[in-house]
Write a protein that holds these residues in place. Structure first.
Motif, short mmCIF file in Angstrom:
data_model
loop_
_atom_site.label_atom_id
_atom_site.label_comp_id
_atom_site.label_asym_id
_atom_site.label_seq_id
_atom_site.Cartn_x
_atom_site.Cartn_y
_atom_site.Cartn_z
N THR A 26 6.91 -9.54 5.36
CA THR A 26 6.82 -8.18 5.90
C THR A 26 5.77 -7.37 5.16
O THR A 26 4.99 -6.63 5.77
CB THR A 26 8.19 -7.49 5.81
OG1 THR A 26 9.16 -8.27 6.50
CG2 THR A 26 8.12 -6.10 6.43
N SER A 30 2.41 -6.05 7.25
CA SER A 30 2.23 -4.61 7.45
C SER A 30 1.08 -4.06 6.61
O SER A 30 0.36 -3.15 7.04
CB SER A 30 3.51 -3.86 7.11
OG SER A 30 3.85 -4.02 5.74
N CYS A 34 -2.75 -2.44 7.84
CA CYS A 34 -2.83 -1.05 7.39
C CYS A 34 -4.08 -0.83 6.55
O CYS A 34 -4.81 0.14 6.76
CB CYS A 34 -1.57 -0.69 6.60
SG CYS A 34 -1.56 0.99 5.97
N GLN A 78 2.92 4.09 4.93
CA GLN A 78 2.91 2.71 4.42
C GLN A 78 3.54 2.65 3.03
O GLN A 78 4.27 1.70 2.72
CB GLN A 78 1.47 2.19 4.38
CG GLN A 78 1.35 0.74 3.94
CD GLN A 78 2.02 -0.25 4.89
OE1 GLN A 78 2.32 0.09 6.02
NE2 GLN A 78 2.24 -1.46 4.41
N LYS A 273 11.81 -2.98 10.80
CA LYS A 273 10.44 -3.35 10.44
C LYS A 273 9.56 -3.45 11.69
O LYS A 273 8.40 -3.03 11.68
CB LYS A 273 10.45 -4.68 9.68
CG LYS A 273 11.21 -4.61 8.36
CD LYS A 273 11.47 -5.98 7.78
CE LYS A 273 12.34 -5.91 6.54
NZ LYS A 273 12.69 -7.24 6.01
N TYR A 276 8.84 0.02 12.98
CA TYR A 276 7.87 0.71 12.12
C TYR A 276 6.45 0.37 12.55
O TYR A 276 5.59 1.26 12.69
CB TYR A 276 8.09 0.32 10.66
CG TYR A 276 6.93 0.72 9.77
CD1 TYR A 276 6.76 2.03 9.37
CD2 TYR A 276 5.97 -0.22 9.37
CE1 TYR A 276 5.69 2.41 8.57
CE2 TYR A 276 4.90 0.14 8.57
CZ TYR A 276 4.77 1.46 8.18
OH TYR A 276 3.70 1.82 7.41
N VAL A 277 6.19 -0.91 12.77
CA VAL A 277 4.85 -1.33 13.19
C VAL A 277 4.51 -0.76 14.56
O VAL A 277 3.40 -0.29 14.81
CB VAL A 277 4.75 -2.87 13.20
CG1 VAL A 277 3.41 -3.33 13.76
CG2 VAL A 277 4.95 -3.43 11.80
N LEU A 281 3.01 2.58 12.64
CA LEU A 281 1.72 2.01 12.24
C LEU A 281 0.73 1.95 13.39
O LEU A 281 -0.42 2.39 13.26
CB LEU A 281 1.96 0.61 11.66
CG LEU A 281 0.74 -0.10 11.07
CD1 LEU A 281 0.20 0.68 9.89
CD2 LEU A 281 1.11 -1.51 10.62
#
Length: 319
Positions: A26, A30, A34, A78, A273, A276-277, A281
């Protein structure tokens, strides 16, 4: 007893190894994109300050402000995400500072999109008065107003936060992971946050949609350039899509709370997770793709700063 405890210890070690491997995966999946988009955003920000044509054009000044807010929010989010992946807890003051900065930038982005939409609407609907209305001075005043509004919102959140009885706590160390939802301490903070989010979403949607409708009406007028109106309409449509994606982060915490009641802890952590992406993100990475690669003026300079032109020349010479 030893024969029973040995398999259990092996299982616990395997679970710990799986958890560590998952966290490392992860972390990598990520952090790598980023960092890539932070580099691209930083290059575009440098590009927008490297030429006078960008520094003296109002829409590029607004674009610089939008990218600056998105880049700052991407970096802060992040950091908070990696802290949660590593299960690191912070103190309330440190968490409040990080979430406060994230809150300011999250409000700045949709407000800047509103100003950019109005600028495009004025350019199409009032082309003769555009130079008088949209000046460098007025653009800078609008940017100051955007950051002031975002800061006042955050100050009001801090004032509501001070009502929480921190003196009754044994320590200022947080028991939960640091995020904006866990910093909404007290019912009034939650009510205010929900009300402000709804107001911001409604206001931004009204402004962008009204600008879009105004451009469509102007496009049907014989006195308006069809090509210019069509380009402005497409730009406003992108603003609307980006606005929805930008404001989708405001429902992130509410969505997590609803999912937490349905899905078990392990599945929830994995879904968190993924969300979140998808919600945090991905929208923050769109600005560089939409504006940096779409704009015919920025694109060649951006590619040059990224080194693409030099690589192409090297390949051509060697060939």
């Amino acid at each position: 007893m030893s024969f029973v405890s040995q398999p259990r210890s092996n299982i616990s070690i395997q679970l710990d190894d799986v958890g560590l491997l998952e966290r490392m995966t992860t972390f990598a999946l990520s952090t790598i994109p980023c960092c890539l988009f932070l580099f691209i955003n930083g290059t575009i920000l440098f590009t927008l300050r490297s030429k006078s044509v960008f520094r003296d054009t109002c829409r590029y000044i607004l674009l610089f402000n939008l990218l600056l807010a998105d880049t700052a929010q991407l970096a802060i989010c992040q950091v908070l995400f990696l802290l949660s992946v590593c299960r690191i807890t912070l103190t309330y003051p440190v968490c409040g500072m990080l979430t406060g900065c994230a809150s300011i930038t999250s409000v700045t982005s949709p407000l800047t999109l509103m100003v950019m939409s109005l600028e495009r609407c004025v350019a199409v609907c009032f082309p003769l008065r555009h130079a008088m209305i949209v000046t460098i001075k007025n653009t800078r005043l609008a940017i100051v107003a955007v950051w002031t509004s975002s800061s006042l919102h955050n100050i009001f959140r801090v004032i509501l936060l001070l009502d929480f009885p921190f003196k009754d706590l044994d320590s200022l160390q947080m028991t939960n992971l640091c995020n904006e939802f866990n910093m909404l301490l007290g019912s009034r903070s939650k009510v205010y946050d929900n009300a402000f989010t709804g107001f911001l979403f409604a206001s931004a949607a009204i402004v962008v949609i009204s600008s879009y409708v105004g451009v469509i009406i102007a496009a049907r007028s014989a006195s308006t350039g069809k090509a210019s109106a069509l380009k402005a309409r497409n730009t406003l449509m992108l603003h609307l899509v980006q606005l929805c994606l930008s404001l989708s982060s405001t429902i992130y915490n509410t969505l997590l709370v609803a999912i937490m009641k349905i899905i078990q802890s392990v599945g929830f952590m994995r879904l968190n997770k993924f969300l979140y992406v998808l919600i945090i993100l991905f929208p923050r990475c769109l600005s560089s793709l939409i504006y940096g690669l779409r704009d015919q003026t920025i694109r060649p300079i951006l590619l040059g700063h990224l080194g693409c032109h030099q690589k192409l020349k090297t390949v051509a010479v060697s060939g």
